[in-house]
Design a protein around this motif. Structure first.
Motif, mmCIF file in Angstrom:
data_model
loop_
_atom_site.group_PDB
_atom_site.id
_atom_site.type_symbol
_atom_site.label_atom_id
_atom_site.label_comp_id
_atom_site.label_asym_id
_atom_site.label_seq_id
_atom_site.Cartn_x
_atom_site.Cartn_y
_atom_site.Cartn_z
ATOM 1 N N ASN A 161 0.920 -1.157 -0.031
ATOM 2 C CA ASN A 161 0.099 -0.068 0.097
ATOM 3 C C ASN A 161 0.973 1.117 0.030
ATOM 4 O O ASN A 161 0.445 2.173 0.317
ATOM 5 N N MET A 162 2.157 1.092 -0.338
ATOM 6 C CA MET A 162 3.149 2.323 -0.197
ATOM 7 C C MET A 162 3.696 2.663 -1.611
ATOM 8 O O MET A 162 3.918 1.707 -2.632
ATOM 9 N N GLN A 163 4.122 3.782 -1.763
ATOM 10 C CA GLN A 163 4.842 4.471 -2.899
ATOM 11 C C GLN A 163 5.837 5.355 -2.286
ATOM 12 O O GLN A 163 5.258 6.206 -1.473
ATOM 13 N N PRO A 164 6.892 5.663 -2.961
ATOM 14 C CA PRO A 164 7.820 6.576 -2.408
ATOM 15 C C PRO A 164 7.362 8.150 -2.838
ATOM 16 O O PRO A 164 6.907 8.246 -3.986
ATOM 17 N N GLN A 165 7.229 8.926 -1.810
ATOM 18 C CA GLN A 165 6.825 10.149 -2.100
ATOM 19 C C GLN A 165 7.730 11.221 -1.514
ATOM 20 O O GLN A 165 8.275 10.726 -0.321
ATOM 21 N N TYR A 166 8.073 12.391 -2.026
ATOM 22 C CA TYR A 166 8.795 13.496 -1.480
ATOM 23 C C TYR A 166 7.982 14.018 -0.187
ATOM 24 O O TYR A 166 6.713 14.174 -0.190
ATOM 25 N N LYS A 167 8.816 14.351 0.930
ATOM 26 C CA LYS A 167 8.032 15.019 2.001
ATOM 27 C C LYS A 167 7.393 16.383 1.553
ATOM 28 O O LYS A 167 6.330 16.520 2.075
ATOM 29 N N LYS A 168 7.650 17.026 0.621
ATOM 30 C CA LYS A 168 6.992 18.258 0.135
ATOM 31 C C LYS A 168 5.776 18.015 -0.622
ATOM 32 O O LYS A 168 4.854 18.787 -0.720
ATOM 33 N N PHE A 169 5.727 16.723 -0.636
ATOM 34 C CA PHE A 169 4.413 16.286 -1.463
ATOM 35 C C PHE A 169 3.490 15.491 -0.523
ATOM 36 O O PHE A 169 2.347 15.712 -0.620
ATOM 37 N N ASN A 170 4.220 14.788 0.435
ATOM 38 C CA ASN A 170 3.546 13.787 1.315
ATOM 39 C C ASN A 170 3.417 14.239 2.786
ATOM 40 O O ASN A 170 2.788 13.595 3.537
ATOM 41 N N GLY A 171 4.199 15.484 2.956
ATOM 42 C CA GLY A 171 4.515 15.497 4.601
ATOM 43 C C GLY A 171 3.756 17.110 4.952
ATOM 44 O O GLY A 171 3.085 17.777 4.211
ATOM 45 N N TYR A 172 4.363 17.311 5.986
ATOM 46 C CA TYR A 172 3.915 18.742 6.795
ATOM 47 C C TYR A 172 5.003 19.782 6.881
ATOM 48 O O TYR A 172 6.165 19.261 7.324
ATOM 49 N N LYS A 173 4.568 20.686 6.574
ATOM 50 C CA LYS A 173 5.692 21.923 6.890
ATOM 51 C C LYS A 173 5.428 22.573 8.303
ATOM 52 O O LYS A 173 4.162 23.137 8.512
ATOM 53 N N ASN A 174 6.417 22.605 8.833
ATOM 54 C CA ASN A 174 6.209 23.330 10.181
ATOM 55 C C ASN A 174 7.570 24.365 10.774
ATOM 56 O O ASN A 174 8.266 23.591 11.387
ATOM 57 N N ASP A 175 7.467 25.294 10.284
ATOM 58 C CA ASP A 175 8.855 26.241 10.583
ATOM 59 C C ASP A 175 8.278 27.554 11.128
ATOM 60 O O ASP A 175 7.959 28.542 10.459
ATOM 61 N N GLY A 176 8.334 27.253 12.359
ATOM 62 C CA GLY A 176 7.642 28.799 13.112
ATOM 63 C C GLY A 176 6.129 28.796 12.744
ATOM 64 O O GLY A 176 5.313 28.232 12.929
ATOM 65 N N ASN A 177 6.026 29.981 12.254
ATOM 66 C CA ASN A 177 4.744 30.560 12.054
ATOM 67 C C ASN A 177 4.363 30.129 10.453
ATOM 68 O O ASN A 177 3.344 30.274 9.964
ATOM 69 N N ARG A 253 7.067 16.847 -6.638
ATOM 70 C CA ARG A 253 8.289 17.805 -6.706
ATOM 71 C C ARG A 253 8.939 17.817 -5.490
ATOM 72 O O ARG A 253 8.373 17.727 -4.608
ATOM 73 N N GLU A 254 10.379 17.498 -5.548
ATOM 74 C CA GLU A 254 11.133 17.705 -4.295
ATOM 75 C C GLU A 254 10.932 18.917 -3.622
ATOM 76 O O GLU A 254 11.157 19.059 -2.363
ATOM 77 N N ASP A 255 11.370 19.991 -4.401
ATOM 78 C CA ASP A 255 11.823 21.306 -3.895
ATOM 79 C C ASP A 255 10.527 22.250 -3.402
ATOM 80 O O ASP A 255 10.777 23.698 -3.340
ATOM 81 N N GLU A 256 9.097 22.013 -3.662
ATOM 82 C CA GLU A 256 8.227 22.942 -3.727
ATOM 83 C C GLU A 256 6.983 22.250 -2.697
ATOM 84 O O GLU A 256 6.534 21.242 -2.927
ATOM 85 N N TRP A 257 6.670 23.328 -1.955
ATOM 86 C CA TRP A 257 5.472 22.841 -0.961
ATOM 87 C C TRP A 257 4.121 23.128 -1.777
ATOM 88 O O TRP A 257 3.206 22.452 -1.825
ATOM 89 N N ARG A 258 4.157 23.955 -2.804
ATOM 90 C CA ARG A 258 2.874 24.413 -3.564
ATOM 91 C C ARG A 258 1.704 24.810 -2.948
ATOM 92 O O ARG A 258 0.708 24.371 -3.200
ATOM 93 N N ASP A 259 1.987 25.666 -1.881
ATOM 94 C CA ASP A 259 0.885 25.808 -1.084
ATOM 95 C C ASP A 259 -0.185 26.679 -1.579
ATOM 96 O O ASP A 259 -1.485 26.993 -1.339
ATOM 97 N N ASP A 260 0.285 27.500 -2.785
ATOM 98 C CA ASP A 260 -0.791 28.405 -3.252
ATOM 99 C C ASP A 260 -1.420 27.876 -4.431
ATOM 100 O O ASP A 260 -2.159 28.549 -5.102
ATOM 101 N N GLU A 261 -1.392 26.413 -4.778
ATOM 102 C CA GLU A 261 -2.010 25.954 -5.930
ATOM 103 C C GLU A 261 -3.103 24.980 -5.222
ATOM 104 O O GLU A 261 -3.136 24.167 -4.531
ATOM 105 N N PRO A 262 -4.417 25.518 -5.811
ATOM 106 C CA PRO A 262 -5.708 24.933 -5.416
ATOM 107 C C PRO A 262 -5.731 23.586 -5.978
ATOM 108 O O PRO A 262 -5.288 23.228 -6.997
#
Length: 305
Positions: A161-177, A253-262
């Motif tokens: 049930n797994m596939q390799p995924q980048y953190k910025k695709f599959n994870g959470y960002k928590n850097d202060g605010n 993508r490895e290097d983009e969080w893409r927060d602004d893309e709906p």
């Protein structure tokens, strides 16, 4: 035009069987003409609506079952996987979402991942866990969608049930605010938000990564484990209004969080998603319903406007 369309222009019992190639009998789809449905040769679950058309060749379908969800699923099905024994990779996971899957069981394995030695032979999978930095173990059927029992949650941690995924695709960002979520996480949260709360309504889900074409693969870790470049989601909703369908596809993508893309940027008709992936989704619907629903979509109906 969305960015994705631009890119396109460029232990519990489980039952498995080798697919030779139809829903669980819970809807008004029965009895219609259906030329492309899955043929039931042993495992009845392949007739359920969440299942796409099974691929011919050296593949296996594994249906993960638990005995404590009969109230919500009379077939006791947790989720299912189609596994490519030659590529040693999953093609998709499919499952249902409706009232009753929430609960208190969460990440019960303490982030450990297991080969499914009960349903796969030693030559069907890589004997080692080849997930390396910068990739994470990306659930296809999320553990957070199966919190109603220990066993249901445990099964989602099989490497099938797994596939390799980048953190910025599959994870959470928590850097202060500065906080945020990867596109895949945002999609999963959205699916939980739109999951029906009515006992008679169901969301049918099929998700996976692209493994067949070289241009749809990022690399092979250790020359073995496939890293898909694209991840897809095919959805079918059944409620009192009938059926509606939509597809989504994301490039990781490895290097983009893409927060602004709906998420709406990545939406498409199921017909378009089928053309891209080569997978025939929702094949167990009667042809007239399947053809009508898969060629159109409404962002508003899916709360994506």
């Amino acid at each position: 035009m969305s960015k994705f369309y631009y890119v396109l222009a460029l232990f519990a019992a489980a039952f498995s069987f080798a697919s030779c190639g139809g829903d669980d009998g819970d809807g008004p789809h029965e009895g219609g003409r259906n030329a492309n449905k899955n043929i039931v040769t042993g495992e009845p679950a392949v007739a359920r609506l969440e299942f796409p058309r099974l691929k011919e060749g050296n593949n296996k379908v594994i249906v993960y079952r638990v005995g404590d969800n009969s109230i919500y699923d009379k077939g006791h099905v947790n989720f299912a996987v189609e596994w490519d024994c030659d590529k040693k990779s999953q093609r998709w996971s499919c499952y249902q979402m409706h009232k009753g899957y929430d609960g208190s069981y969460d990440r019960v394995t303490n982030n450990k991942y297991y080969n499914d030695t009960q349903n796969l032979s030693p030559g069907d999978y890589w004997s080692q866990d080849y997930y390396d930095y910068p990739y994470q173990h990306g659930h296809i059927c999320p553990n957070a969608d199966r919190k109603y029992s220990y066993r249901a949650n445990y099964q989602t941690f099989y490497l099938t049930n797994m596939q390799p995924q980048y953190k910025k695709f599959n994870g959470y960002k928590n850097d202060g605010n500065d906080q945020g979520e990867g596109l895949w996480v945002r999609m999963e949260n959205w699916l939980r938000k739109i999951t029906p709360s009515n006992n008679t309504d169901t969301l049918y889900v099929c998700k996976g990564g692209t493994i067949d074409k070289d241009e749809y693969v990022i690399e092979k870790l250790h020359g073995k484990l496939i890293v898909p470049r694209y991840f897809f989601v095919a959805l079918l909703m059944k409620n009192s209004m009938g059926y509606r369908a939509i597809g989504l596809c994301f490039e990781q993508r490895e290097d983009e969080w893409r927060d602004d893309e709906p998420l709406s940027n990545f939406a498409m008709t199921v017909d378009e998603l089928e053309e891209f992936t080569g997978i025939d989704f929702f094949c167990n619907l009667p042809d007239d319903i399947e053809n009508d629903r898969e060629r159109t979509m409404s962002l508003k109906a899916w709360s994506l406007d």
